[in-house]
Design an enzyme around this catalytic site. Sequence first.
Site, PDB file in Angstrom:
ATOM      1  N   LYS A  54       7.646   1.183   0.219  1.00 47.53           N
ATOM      2  CA  LYS A  54       7.491  -0.114   1.862  1.00 47.53           C
ATOM      3  C   LYS A  54       7.558  -1.336   0.462  1.00 47.53           C
ATOM      4  CE  LYS A  54       4.211   1.683   4.995  1.00 47.53           C
ATOM      5  NZ  LYS A  54       2.641   1.615   5.193  1.00 47.53           N
ATOM      6  N   GLN A  98      -3.322   1.157   3.537  1.00 48.89           N
ATOM      7  CA  GLN A  98      -2.956   2.262   3.604  1.00 48.89           C
ATOM      8  C   GLN A  98      -3.843   2.846   3.537  1.00 48.89           C
ATOM      9  OE1 GLN A  98       0.464   2.736   3.608  1.00 48.89           O
ATOM     10  NE2 GLN A  98      -0.023   4.268   4.567  1.00 48.89           N
ATOM     11  N   ASP A 121      -0.119  -4.920   9.759  1.00 49.83           N
ATOM     12  CA  ASP A 121       0.021  -3.809  10.969  1.00 49.83           C
ATOM     13  C   ASP A 121      -0.263  -3.653  12.152  1.00 49.83           C
ATOM     14  OD1 ASP A 121       0.538  -1.394   9.396  1.00 49.83           O
ATOM     15  OD2 ASP A 121      -1.317  -2.048   7.773  1.00 49.83           O
TER      16      ASP A 121
HETATM   17  N1  GUN Z   1      -0.747   5.487   7.327  1.00 54.86           N
HETATM   18  C1  GUN Z   1      -0.362   5.941   8.541  1.00 54.86           C
HETATM   19  N2  GUN Z   1       1.223   4.908   9.176  1.00 54.86           N
HETATM   20  C2  GUN Z   1       0.329   4.213   8.412  1.00 54.86           C
HETATM   21  C3  GUN Z   1       0.616   2.222   8.386  1.00 54.86           C
HETATM   22  O1  GUN Z   1       1.500   2.017   9.260  1.00 54.86           O
HETATM   23  N3  GUN Z   1      -0.534   1.183   8.744  1.00 54.86           N
HETATM   24  C4  GUN Z   1      -1.215   1.782   7.157  1.00 54.86           C
HETATM   25  N4  GUN Z   1      -0.967   0.932   6.690  1.00 54.86           N
HETATM   26  N5  GUN Z   1      -1.306   2.266   7.094  1.00 54.86           N
HETATM   27  C5  GUN Z   1      -0.901   3.836   7.069  1.00 54.86           C
END
Ligand code: GUN
Length: 303
Positions: A54, A98, A121
């Site tokens: 990312k 995350q 998110d």
């Molecule tokens: N863990 C797995 N998918 C995601 C996501 O889309 N966002 C976040 N913050 N953590 C994740």
Amino acid sequence: MALDNLIDGRVIANQIHEETQRRVIALKDQCGPPGLVFVRVGEDSASRVYVGMKEKACERLGIQSQIQVLPEETTEKELLGLIGELNIDPAIHGILIQAPLPKHISEATIFSAVSPNKDVDGFHPLNVGKLLLGDTDGFIPCTPAGVHELLIHSRTPIDGTDVVILGRGNIVGKPMAAILCQKSEYANATVSLCHSRTENIDEHCQRADILIAAIGVPQFVKEDMVKPGAVVIDVGVNRIPDSTAKNGSQLVGDVDFDAVQKKAGLITPNPGGVGPMTIAMLLRNTTQACAKANGLKPDIFNT
Ligand code: GUN
């Protein structure tokens, strides 16, 4: 093996990135670059990879990003303290915590602490509520938003179809159902949300026009569970042992791809399907957060 029924997530994500890049340029011109912070707690190896990917994508598009890595022993209070600081930092428009977090930290508490205006998110209860209510002003979780874009870009009919989603998690299954059952364009589907307690799950799958697998079970969806011509979306990322692989394991999805591909009308490859779309949606959400924070109307992006 025919490969002409693939939904190429990399190509579609790149199209979205091009548009996002135009937005970043417009924002830089009007108010300065969008800023996104990633918070990772502990050293979960998958999370390290995801956050790294990312961050690289942010760099490519000119979004200013930073990673805050906290040790596994970080307390909930300490993490809440950091989020409080990030919430009031004017250079930061998006905050991504995350998941998964260490077991001693409540994800619900943490996600609720992120300012809803920086919640790229879409996990804050206010944004979850807006999605459910059909209020398009909030942020939508990136993976289900990405799946929705895959369906739209591949011209998959959604209105009036039977959609079966495997998995009722807060990150994919539940928001995916909320997106596709809305009374709106590219939605209006009849959605079944199946999970570990669903009886006769094969029969549910067999009537799906669109089958979305986010159940976290390696190669769960077999050929006999799929209606001929169905559109199959594989959200799963599972590591399984493989004695022939260099590191002793391999990544597989929730769909038995080689068998199901022959029967599906369209199918996502894995990798190269849903994964790139999650990142594309995150960066797009970040430009939206930046525009909003600076009081800019969405039409600044119509350049
Ligand atoms: N863990 C797995 N998918 C995601 C996501 O889309 N966002 C976040 N913050 N953590 C994740």
